[in-house]
Write an enzyme that holds these catalytic residues in place. Sequence first.
Site, PDB file in Angstrom:
ATOM      1  N   GLU A   1      12.803 -11.226  -9.013  1.00 37.02           N
ATOM      2  CA  GLU A   1      13.007 -11.767 -10.364  1.00 37.02           C
ATOM      3  C   GLU A   1      11.716 -12.455 -10.794  1.00 37.02           C
ATOM      4  O   GLU A   1      11.208 -13.326 -10.094  1.00 37.02           O
ATOM      5  CB  GLU A   1      14.171 -12.753 -10.349  1.00 37.02           C
ATOM      6  CG  GLU A   1      14.261 -13.670 -11.558  1.00 37.02           C
ATOM      7  CD  GLU A   1      14.353 -12.931 -12.889  1.00 37.02           C
ATOM      8  OE1 GLU A   1      15.238 -12.098 -13.059  1.00 37.02           O
ATOM      9  OE2 GLU A   1      13.493 -13.223 -13.763  1.00 37.02           O
TER      10      GLU A   1
ATOM     11  N   ASN B   1      14.233 -15.765 -16.079  1.00 35.36           N
ATOM     12  CA  ASN B   1      14.726 -16.788 -15.150  1.00 35.36           C
ATOM     13  C   ASN B   1      15.748 -16.118 -14.238  1.00 35.36           C
ATOM     14  O   ASN B   1      16.274 -15.042 -14.569  1.00 35.36           O
ATOM     15  CB  ASN B   1      15.417 -17.913 -15.933  1.00 35.36           C
ATOM     16  CG  ASN B   1      16.516 -17.389 -16.849  1.00 35.36           C
ATOM     17  OD1 ASN B   1      16.230 -16.934 -17.957  1.00 35.36           O
ATOM     18  ND2 ASN B   1      17.745 -17.408 -16.399  1.00 35.36           N
TER      19      ASN B   1
ATOM     20  N   THR C   1      27.649  -6.568 -22.492  1.00 34.82           N
ATOM     21  CA  THR C   1      27.389  -6.888 -21.082  1.00 34.82           C
ATOM     22  C   THR C   1      28.488  -6.379 -20.147  1.00 34.82           C
ATOM     23  O   THR C   1      28.194  -5.868 -19.061  1.00 34.82           O
ATOM     24  CB  THR C   1      27.194  -8.407 -20.915  1.00 34.82           C
ATOM     25  OG1 THR C   1      26.222  -8.834 -21.870  1.00 34.82           O
ATOM     26  CG2 THR C   1      26.706  -8.759 -19.529  1.00 34.82           C
TER      27      THR C   1
ATOM     28  N   HIS D   1      21.509  -7.604 -28.292  1.00 32.13           N
ATOM     29  CA  HIS D   1      22.262  -6.533 -27.634  1.00 32.13           C
ATOM     30  C   HIS D   1      21.485  -5.216 -27.732  1.00 32.13           C
ATOM     31  O   HIS D   1      21.980  -4.241 -28.266  1.00 32.13           O
ATOM     32  CB  HIS D   1      23.640  -6.372 -28.303  1.00 32.13           C
ATOM     33  CG  HIS D   1      24.508  -7.587 -28.186  1.00 32.13           C
ATOM     34  ND1 HIS D   1      25.590  -7.815 -29.003  1.00 32.13           N
ATOM     35  CD2 HIS D   1      24.466  -8.639 -27.326  1.00 32.13           C
ATOM     36  CE1 HIS D   1      26.175  -8.969 -28.658  1.00 32.13           C
ATOM     37  NE2 HIS D   1      25.499  -9.479 -27.649  1.00 32.13           N
TER      38      HIS D   1
ATOM     39  N   ALA E   1      31.178 -13.418 -24.263  1.00 33.36           N
ATOM     40  CA  ALA E   1      32.196 -12.561 -24.872  1.00 33.36           C
ATOM     41  C   ALA E   1      32.172 -11.198 -24.182  1.00 33.36           C
ATOM     42  O   ALA E   1      31.124 -10.568 -24.080  1.00 33.36           O
ATOM     43  CB  ALA E   1      31.946 -12.412 -26.370  1.00 33.36           C
TER      44      ALA E   1
ATOM     45  N   MET F   1      19.349 -13.446 -19.245  1.00 29.93           N
ATOM     46  CA  MET F   1      20.080 -13.961 -20.418  1.00 29.93           C
ATOM     47  C   MET F   1      21.490 -14.394 -20.039  1.00 29.93           C
ATOM     48  O   MET F   1      22.134 -15.141 -20.784  1.00 29.93           O
ATOM     49  CB  MET F   1      20.173 -12.880 -21.495  1.00 29.93           C
ATOM     50  CG  MET F   1      18.944 -12.769 -22.354  1.00 29.93           C
ATOM     51  SD  MET F   1      19.324 -11.813 -23.822  1.00 29.93           S
ATOM     52  CE  MET F   1      17.678 -11.673 -24.516  1.00 29.93           C
TER      53      MET F   1
HETATM   54  P1  FAD Z   1      19.014  -9.889 -18.412  1.00 35.93           P
HETATM   55  O1  FAD Z   1      20.164 -10.819 -18.292  1.00 35.93           O
HETATM   56  O2  FAD Z   1      18.119 -10.049 -19.554  1.00 35.93           O
HETATM   57  O3  FAD Z   1      18.178  -9.982 -17.053  1.00 35.93           O
HETATM   58  C1  FAD Z   1      17.022  -9.218 -16.847  1.00 35.93           C
HETATM   59  C2  FAD Z   1      16.137  -9.970 -15.865  1.00 35.93           C
HETATM   60  O4  FAD Z   1      15.067  -9.111 -15.445  1.00 35.93           O
HETATM   61  C3  FAD Z   1      15.486 -11.209 -16.474  1.00 35.93           C
HETATM   62  O5  FAD Z   1      15.822 -12.349 -15.701  1.00 35.93           O
HETATM   63  C4  FAD Z   1      13.988 -10.907 -16.400  1.00 35.93           C
HETATM   64  O6  FAD Z   1      13.222 -12.042 -16.136  1.00 35.93           O
HETATM   65  C5  FAD Z   1      13.907  -9.918 -15.248  1.00 35.93           C
HETATM   66  N1  FAD Z   1      12.717  -9.051 -15.298  1.00 35.93           N
HETATM   67  C6  FAD Z   1      12.211  -8.397 -16.365  1.00 35.93           C
HETATM   68  N2  FAD Z   1      11.119  -7.691 -16.006  1.00 35.93           N
HETATM   69  C7  FAD Z   1      10.917  -7.902 -14.675  1.00 35.93           C
HETATM   70  C8  FAD Z   1       9.948  -7.437 -13.736  1.00 35.93           C
HETATM   71  N3  FAD Z   1       9.005  -6.558 -14.090  1.00 35.93           N
HETATM   72  N4  FAD Z   1      10.021  -7.881 -12.453  1.00 35.93           N
HETATM   73  C9  FAD Z   1      11.007  -8.759 -12.072  1.00 35.93           C
HETATM   74  N5  FAD Z   1      11.969  -9.223 -12.941  1.00 35.93           N
HETATM   75  C10 FAD Z   1      11.929  -8.785 -14.222  1.00 35.93           C
HETATM   76  N6  FAD Z   1      26.218 -10.485 -24.293  1.00 35.93           N
HETATM   77  C11 FAD Z   1      27.539 -10.255 -24.327  1.00 35.93           C
HETATM   78  O7  FAD Z   1      27.999  -9.204 -23.881  1.00 35.93           O
HETATM   79  N7  FAD Z   1      28.400 -11.178 -24.837  1.00 35.93           N
HETATM   80  C12 FAD Z   1      27.965 -12.344 -25.381  1.00 35.93           C
HETATM   81  O8  FAD Z   1      28.767 -13.160 -25.834  1.00 35.93           O
HETATM   82  C13 FAD Z   1      26.554 -12.597 -25.378  1.00 35.93           C
HETATM   83  N8  FAD Z   1      26.068 -13.729 -25.911  1.00 35.93           N
HETATM   84  C14 FAD Z   1      24.744 -14.012 -25.769  1.00 35.93           C
HETATM   85  C15 FAD Z   1      24.287 -15.247 -26.235  1.00 35.93           C
HETATM   86  C16 FAD Z   1      22.975 -15.629 -26.000  1.00 35.93           C
HETATM   87  C17 FAD Z   1      22.494 -16.949 -26.519  1.00 35.93           C
HETATM   88  C18 FAD Z   1      22.110 -14.765 -25.268  1.00 35.93           C
HETATM   89  C19 FAD Z   1      20.710 -15.193 -24.944  1.00 35.93           C
HETATM   90  C20 FAD Z   1      22.559 -13.504 -24.854  1.00 35.93           C
HETATM   91  C21 FAD Z   1      23.874 -13.111 -25.108  1.00 35.93           C
HETATM   92  N9  FAD Z   1      24.373 -11.890 -24.696  1.00 35.93           N
HETATM   93  C22 FAD Z   1      25.712 -11.635 -24.782  1.00 35.93           C
HETATM   94  C23 FAD Z   1      23.516 -10.872 -24.075  1.00 35.93           C
HETATM   95  C24 FAD Z   1      23.664 -10.899 -22.555  1.00 35.93           C
HETATM   96  O9  FAD Z   1      23.187 -12.115 -22.052  1.00 35.93           O
HETATM   97  C25 FAD Z   1      22.912  -9.708 -21.988  1.00 35.93           C
HETATM   98  O10 FAD Z   1      23.578  -8.548 -22.461  1.00 35.93           O
HETATM   99  C26 FAD Z   1      22.910  -9.663 -20.478  1.00 35.93           C
HETATM  100  O11 FAD Z   1      22.357 -10.821 -19.911  1.00 35.93           O
HETATM  101  C27 FAD Z   1      22.094  -8.442 -20.023  1.00 35.93           C
HETATM  102  O12 FAD Z   1      22.067  -8.424 -18.622  1.00 35.93           O
HETATM  103  P2  FAD Z   1      20.869  -7.724 -17.849  1.00 35.93           P
HETATM  104  O13 FAD Z   1      21.058  -8.042 -16.409  1.00 35.93           O
HETATM  105  O14 FAD Z   1      20.795  -6.302 -18.221  1.00 35.93           O
HETATM  106  O15 FAD Z   1      19.531  -8.386 -18.434  1.00 35.93           O
END
Ligand code: FAD
Length: 519
Positions: free
Chosen positions: A39, A118, A498, A452, A129, A122
């Site tokens: 990460e 982090n 998500t 999204h 939701a 996200m």
């Molecule tokens: P992320 O959670 O974005 O995680 C990706 C991770 O990869 C990050 O930590 C990043 O640092 C890491 N990364 C990137 N590049 C590299 C690299 N080269 N090497 C190592 N690490 C790397 N979604 C919903 O479905 N419902 C909701 O109600 C909703 N509300 C939201 C409200 C807010 C305020 C926010 C900020 C987001 C919301 N979302 C919601 C969106 C939701 O958080 C994301 O859809 C979800 O976190 C995506 O998950 P993910 O694991 O794909 O990506």
Amino acid sequence: MSRYPESVDVVIVGSGPAGATYARILSEEAPDAVVALFEVGPTVSDPPGAHVKNIEDPAARSIAQERSEGPGAGADTVSSPGAVTSGQRRARPGTYLLEEGFQEPGEDGMPVAAFSSNVGGMGAHWTGACPRPGGSERIAFLPDLDDLLDEGDRLLGVTTDAFDSAPFTALVRERLAAALDDGRPPAQRVQRMPLAVHRRDDGRLVWSGSDVVFGDATRANPNFTLYDESLVTRVLLDGGRASGVEVRDRRTGELHTVRAWFVVVAADALRTPQVLWASGIRPDALGRMLNDQTQTVYATRIRDAESVAPAGASGSTAEGDVGVDEIVDGAISEQSGVTWVPFTDEVPFHGQVMQLDASPIPLADDDPVVPGSIVGLGLFCAKDLQWDDRVAFSDDEQDWYGMPALRIHYRLTDRDRAVLERAQAEIVELAKVVGEPIGDRPFTMPLGASLHYQGSVRMGETDDGRSVCSPDSEVWAAPGVFVAGNGVIPTATACNPTLTSVALAVKGAKRIASDLAAH
Ligand code: FAD
């Protein structure tokens, strides 16, 4: 001395809910497999990946948010009153904006495209939701989609009753249902929003982050290690197949190689294709069909609150002002029932309706707000998918992390604009159904605000050149490389994505577990 191992069975890139899903399923189904998760961001909460809203001390919470904001740390966010309506580009706390490349000349772009860096991604900042996709949002070629969504609910700790005691929540639902439910099948009727949250025995709300997805199964797995502050710069291939990753230790600046049989890239919908591009994995569909949900928001007030107020819910004045933006994200409190108006193909919006602590527009001092009586409404629209809407990458320019710089090409079509107009009209009607609308007209969020982003590493039933990965999320062009997160979703969804991404990650992780067992 490197803190990384020389070789493992599986590397996971990114610790958001999608990457955490791979860690959890592999811990449950392939406990002998050695798994390393890299990460790029720091650990900001305890247990690692926990939602920052669970941090009780406001000062400690804002430090955790700021530490998640990568190059944007310290910038103003939407939390300041009126920030969104002022038209300034601002990120939500815990996220940061794409500083360059968010809009090409003559295009709509995504002015507020954002990221989190982090542990927990996200998912340490989200609203939680977790609606299910319906109608054309569903992925028709996945017969096991409902079972996978059930698994997603389990991993994310989804509940529907956490806000049952919030004032007026049943009333809001009843009013919306009376206006909308006629002719809808049961699954698509107005209902409680499924949320990744639960109440502790002492009544406190606990929001699910990646810590809940990891679960004890991952934390107790001696073969699993999470390395924070570790940037994966590229996936290594041997004969076209995954063979490991190159990873930069951000504490020392040193570059290391870690060998692996399988590499899962779960680095969000904009940075997952970035890692593939940097690795020379560049199928035609990479970054294309990028889509986000346009979003219109409005607020209404239950004026007959006095006559329908639940015991103990009248008379007090809510303090403060929340941004319009907070109507749909983040301002959930004890007073917030959250109601879901599901997407249908006939009424192509996803509705998120919740009671707010305070009005998005300051109300007169002599007009006390009954808690729960101010209701925020948000409608999300599904995008008209276009091949040319894409995130592209540069071979010459680099982003703050030294990765290929992003450039977003994004346009709303005539159909997108027509659907948005319909949503703007619909939200006014819904505001009237629930109460008395506040303000002249709904507010339409700048593009990218829904957070999204989808489609950029999309799944396809076959390798027909229009998709990046198989139904198991394995990249067609690079066996052993898997992609995860919202970018994998191939349909145009209006609902929060998500839960669906986690469901798709469950499928991919099970495939890796079964391949490892056969090894
Ligand atoms: P992320 O959670 O974005 O995680 C990706 C991770 O990869 C990050 O930590 C990043 O640092 C890491 N990364 C990137 N590049 C590299 C690299 N080269 N090497 C190592 N690490 C790397 N979604 C919903 O479905 N419902 C909701 O109600 C909703 N509300 C939201 C409200 C807010 C305020 C926010 C900020 C987001 C919301 N979302 C919601 C969106 C939701 O958080 C994301 O859809 C979800 O976190 C995506 O998950 P993910 O694991 O794909 O990506």
